[in-house]
Design a protein around this motif. Structure first.
Motif, short mmCIF file in Angstrom:
data_model
loop_
_atom_site.label_atom_id
_atom_site.label_comp_id
_atom_site.label_asym_id
_atom_site.label_seq_id
_atom_site.Cartn_x
_atom_site.Cartn_y
_atom_site.Cartn_z
N PHE A 539 0.95 -1.15 0.05
CA PHE A 539 -0.11 0.02 -0.03
C PHE A 539 1.07 1.25 -0.03
N THR A 540 0.44 2.34 -0.27
CA THR A 540 1.04 3.67 -0.37
C THR A 540 0.66 4.75 0.74
N THR A 541 -0.82 4.89 0.88
CA THR A 541 -1.29 5.81 1.51
C THR A 541 -2.26 5.62 2.43
N TYR A 542 -3.02 6.24 3.20
CA TYR A 542 -4.11 5.94 3.89
C TYR A 542 -5.29 5.46 3.11
N THR A 543 -5.60 6.36 2.04
CA THR A 543 -6.62 6.16 1.05
C THR A 543 -6.38 4.72 0.56
N ASP A 544 -5.09 4.47 0.07
CA ASP A 544 -4.99 3.49 -0.60
C ASP A 544 -5.26 2.01 0.35
N LEU A 545 -4.58 2.05 1.43
CA LEU A 545 -4.48 0.89 2.20
C LEU A 545 -6.26 0.68 2.87
N ALA A 546 -6.91 1.96 2.87
CA ALA A 546 -8.49 1.61 3.50
C ALA A 546 -9.14 0.77 2.21
N ALA A 547 -8.54 1.02 0.93
CA ALA A 547 -9.47 0.21 0.03
C ALA A 547 -9.15 -1.02 -0.30
N ARG A 548 -8.09 -1.65 0.41
CA ARG A 548 -7.42 -2.96 -0.18
C ARG A 548 -8.57 -4.05 0.38
N PRO A 549 -8.59 -4.97 -0.61
CA PRO A 549 -9.69 -5.81 -0.21
C PRO A 549 -9.40 -6.91 1.38
N GLU A 550 -8.07 -6.88 1.43
CA GLU A 550 -7.82 -7.59 2.65
C GLU A 550 -8.07 -6.98 3.79
N VAL A 551 -8.04 -5.52 3.97
CA VAL A 551 -8.57 -4.68 5.10
C VAL A 551 -10.01 -4.70 5.23
N TYR A 552 -10.73 -4.81 4.09
CA TYR A 552 -12.37 -4.79 3.99
C TYR A 552 -12.60 -6.04 4.79
N GLU A 553 -12.02 -7.34 4.31
CA GLU A 553 -12.15 -8.62 4.96
C GLU A 553 -12.26 -8.60 6.54
N MET A 554 -10.78 -8.00 6.77
CA MET A 554 -10.54 -7.89 8.19
C MET A 554 -11.81 -7.15 9.32
N MET A 555 -12.08 -5.66 8.38
CA MET A 555 -12.87 -5.18 8.94
C MET A 555 -14.34 -5.77 8.98
N ARG A 556 -14.58 -6.37 8.15
CA ARG A 556 -15.92 -7.36 8.12
C ARG A 556 -16.14 -8.14 9.49
N ALA A 557 -14.98 -8.72 9.50
CA ALA A 557 -15.07 -9.53 10.84
C ALA A 557 -15.19 -8.81 12.03
N GLU A 558 -14.66 -7.54 12.26
CA GLU A 558 -14.65 -6.62 13.26
C GLU A 558 -16.43 -6.34 13.46
N VAL A 559 -16.76 -5.82 12.28
CA VAL A 559 -18.23 -5.51 12.41
C VAL A 559 -19.25 -6.64 12.63
N GLU A 560 -18.90 -7.67 12.15
CA GLU A 560 -19.50 -8.91 12.52
C GLU A 560 -19.76 -9.39 14.13
#
Length: 647
Positions: A539-560
């Motif tokens: 990743f390069t920036t905050y914006t880039d990191l927040a858009a990564r599919p792996e981050v979304y997958e991890m965040m999905r687990a946190e919300v669930e």
């Protein structure tokens, strides 16, 4: 209705001065300088060294500053503004202003030029005490828009030699002017102190301003000192106590501790070298008392877990096992000796919490999970509740009666009632005690709106009194909402549960008049970036990191995980990871880090609209402005993550 009785709390502890006699800060300071001249009043870390200020030193600085203010024309009823980091010089300037009969007004150190201009134009101070080059720059950039400011006094000379403005004086020169006047009239300062009046307004304190520009609460000396004494009955302190001043001095609660308790109980106040070194400085000082905002407690908990991410699998297993065991014990009102021996004793020492006799959090709601984490660690954490208008806190947990769902019991002589309760007992929280603000500065209409005929302050918060007469705060009344399906929910309650996650810095729940709940989430960049590096995710920036599919997958687990603890109708159906952090400089948060929901709803209306459509992505093309004036274009796609049966 419930009223705090002195018998419910006991004595304030120590040999406290009579604040009906020593009824202003200058009078208290002079008494402390006479009674304990060589006792340490303040410490400040500079270039790695803790420099001590005795009560005699403190009084000496204030006397010279006060006389210098008088010589330059500061008069009773005027205003002296202060801006900068937490420093002894701030407090000296505040007390010196009171000695002239003027009012002190603190401005948040992160305030931008427009915010500063609004407050200065509203109060028109002759003098501004600015800490350093950063703050002086803001003032000089305002140019002729602040013509009433005749003097800008700075305490840190680094980088100041390049300026040529006759209004600029360094603190040493300012004190020398006061010393010269005292040399020709030695009794002048004492006469000034004797003339200070407890009924005069001494402090103008900015409100949080969640919906508009902040108002200024007027505090009389009598009220400020009287409320500090009542607070000390609920949480006793004395001259043996050490406190680390971290939260902004312009905030109501930092005023109560770093100024009020410092003067009354002679509690030593320590000022860290920099905001970024505060936690390291805390370990050196080993304070006996600490106040941190919920946001800071959340960051501390997140950083503890982040460090474990870098540990060996064996250490991680021990940590998570002991943490779980300790929190389960606390939930039952117990302590677990094994988790204390394996984990929490060393953790307290590592964080600088080993000497804590009491700790507090306030300014916003804290999630129960964060609270339990620190209680399990052995931190004697208590939740407090109050407003600027009530001179800060007026409820707090009692020793041995900490309930994560409440904010405790009212202070002595403080009365609470719940107005127009519904069938569940929930209504607006009203408060009355002898030390409320006098009103809003230059705003009688707003004052009349918040005080009723019986003298109760209408907080605007929804809550109820439980069976033990402890106060439970739910949310702002204006923020309580219903979905279009008739499901009632508190955004703040759900947000606090989400923010227990190590990886989530901020969350905003949306759902009013909508068919279901959704969330806008900000990642905690320092920790998520560390996680990504360990997972070898580029990743390069905050914006880039927040858009990564792996981050979304991890965040999905946190919300669930959060959804599993919520009623089915209150569960989050969709969320997006925002392309930037929410920022007070962008008006999205207050200076005390409360979410400005109206701003969020307007600024991110397109994103919110897409959360309630059948789209899978939100196209973003916007420009971000930074504090230094630079701009950055952001062009990205936000994935709309769907959970459960979301359409």
């Amino acid at each position: 209705m419930v009223t705090g009785e002195i018998a419910n709390w006991g004595p304030a502890g120590g040999n406290l001065p009579d604040v009906t006699v020593y009824d202003t800060l200058p009078k208290l300071l002079r008494k402390n300088a006479q009674d304990a001249p060589n006792e340490v009043a303040q410490r400040e870390k500079d270039f790695g060294i803790w420099n001590e200020v005795t009560w005699r030193d403190f009084n000496d600085h204030v006397s010279k500053m006060a006389v210098a203010m008088r010589e330059m024309g500061v008069e009773a009823g005027g205003v002296v503004a202060l801006i900068g980091d937490n420093r002894p010089e701030w407090v000296w300037g505040e007390v010196a202003a009171h000695a002239t009969g003027a009012m002190s007004m603190g401005i948040y150190r992160e305030a931008l030029e427009d915010e500063i201009l609004y407050l200065l134009n509203y109060t028109k101070p002759l003098l501004v005490i600015a800490e350093d080059e950063e703050q002086v720059d803001k003032l000089l950039n305002l140019g002729d828009r602040i013509p009433y400011v005749q003097r800008i006094v700075y305490s840190d000379p680094r980088g100041m030699s390049k300026y040529d403005d006759e209004r600029l004086w360094n603190l040493e020169r300012f004190e020398e002017a006061g010393a010269a006047a005292l040399k020709s009239e030695p009794e002048l300062y004492d006469r000034m102190v004797d003339a200070t009046n407890a009924e005069d307004v001494a402090i103008l304190c900015t409100t949080s301003g969640t919906t508009s520009n902040p108002k200024l609460a007027m505090w009389q000396s009598r009220a400020f000192l009287g409320h500090a004494v009542n607070y000390l009955k609920a949480d006793p302190k004395d001259s043996s106590d050490e406190y680390l001043s971290i939260l902004p001095l312009s905030w109501v609660m930092e005023q109560m501790y770093a100024v009020g308790w410092n003067m009354i109980a002679r509690m030593t106040v320590n000022f860290p070298e920099e905001e970024s070194t505060a936690m390291a400085d805390m370990r050196e000082i080993g304070p006996s008392f600490v106040l941190l905002s919920p946001r800071v407690w959340e960051i501390v908990a997140a950083e503890v877990r982040a460090r474990m991410m870098e540990s060996t699998p064996w250490k991680q297993a021990i940590y998570y096992w002991a943490e779980k065991r300790g929190m389960e014990a606390v939930s039952k009102g117990q302590k677990d000796g094994l988790s204390e021996w394996l984990l929490f004793r060393a953790l307290r020492d590592r964080l600088g919490f080993s000497n804590l006799k009491s700790a507090a959090t306030g300014g916003a709601a804290m999630g129960p999970e964060i609270f339990k984490f620190f209680q399990a660690m052995g931190v004697p954490l208590k939740q407090l509740y109050g407003q600027t208008e009530g001179l800060g806190a007026y409820t707090i947990h009692k020793n041995g009666a900490v309930d994560y769902n409440t904010v405790g019991f009212p202070f002595p002589n403080c009365t609470l009632q719940v107005k127009d309760p519904d069938v569940e007992g929930v209504g607006e929280i009203l408060v009355k005690h002898p030390h409320m603000m006098l009103g809003y500065y230059k705003n009688e209409e707003a004052t009349r709106e918040v005080f009723d005929a019986e003298g109760y302050f209408h907080t605007g918060d929804a809550g109820y009194l439980d069976e033990n007469k402890h106060l439970v705060v739910i949310d702002r009344i204006s923020d309580l909402a219903e979905t279009s399906e008739g499901v009632r929910f508190s955004p703040q309650f759900i947000e606090n549960k989400i923010k227990f996650s190590t990886f989530i810095a901020e969350a905003v729940i949306v759902g009013k008049d909508r068919p279901y709940l959704t969330a806008i989430i900000c990642i905690r960049y320092p920790i998520v970036s560390k996680w990504a590096e360990q997972k070898r995710i580029a990743f390069t920036t905050y914006t880039d990191l927040a858009a990564r599919p792996e981050v979304y997958e991890m965040m999905r687990a946190e919300v669930e995980r959060v959804n599993a603890d919520l009623l089915p109708a209150q569960r989050i159906k969709k969320f997006v990871l925002l392309y930037k952090e929410l920022d007070a400089d962008d008006g999205e948060l207050t200076r005390t880090k409360k979410v400005r929901r109206k701003v969020i709803a307007e600024k991110y209306a397109d994103i919110i609209g897409n959360l309630y459509s059948d789209t899978d992505y939100v196209d973003i093309d916007t420009v971000i402005s930074f504090q230094d004036g630079t701009k950055q274009r952001i062009k990205t796609k936000l994935k709309v993550e769907k959970l459960g049966d979301a359409a």
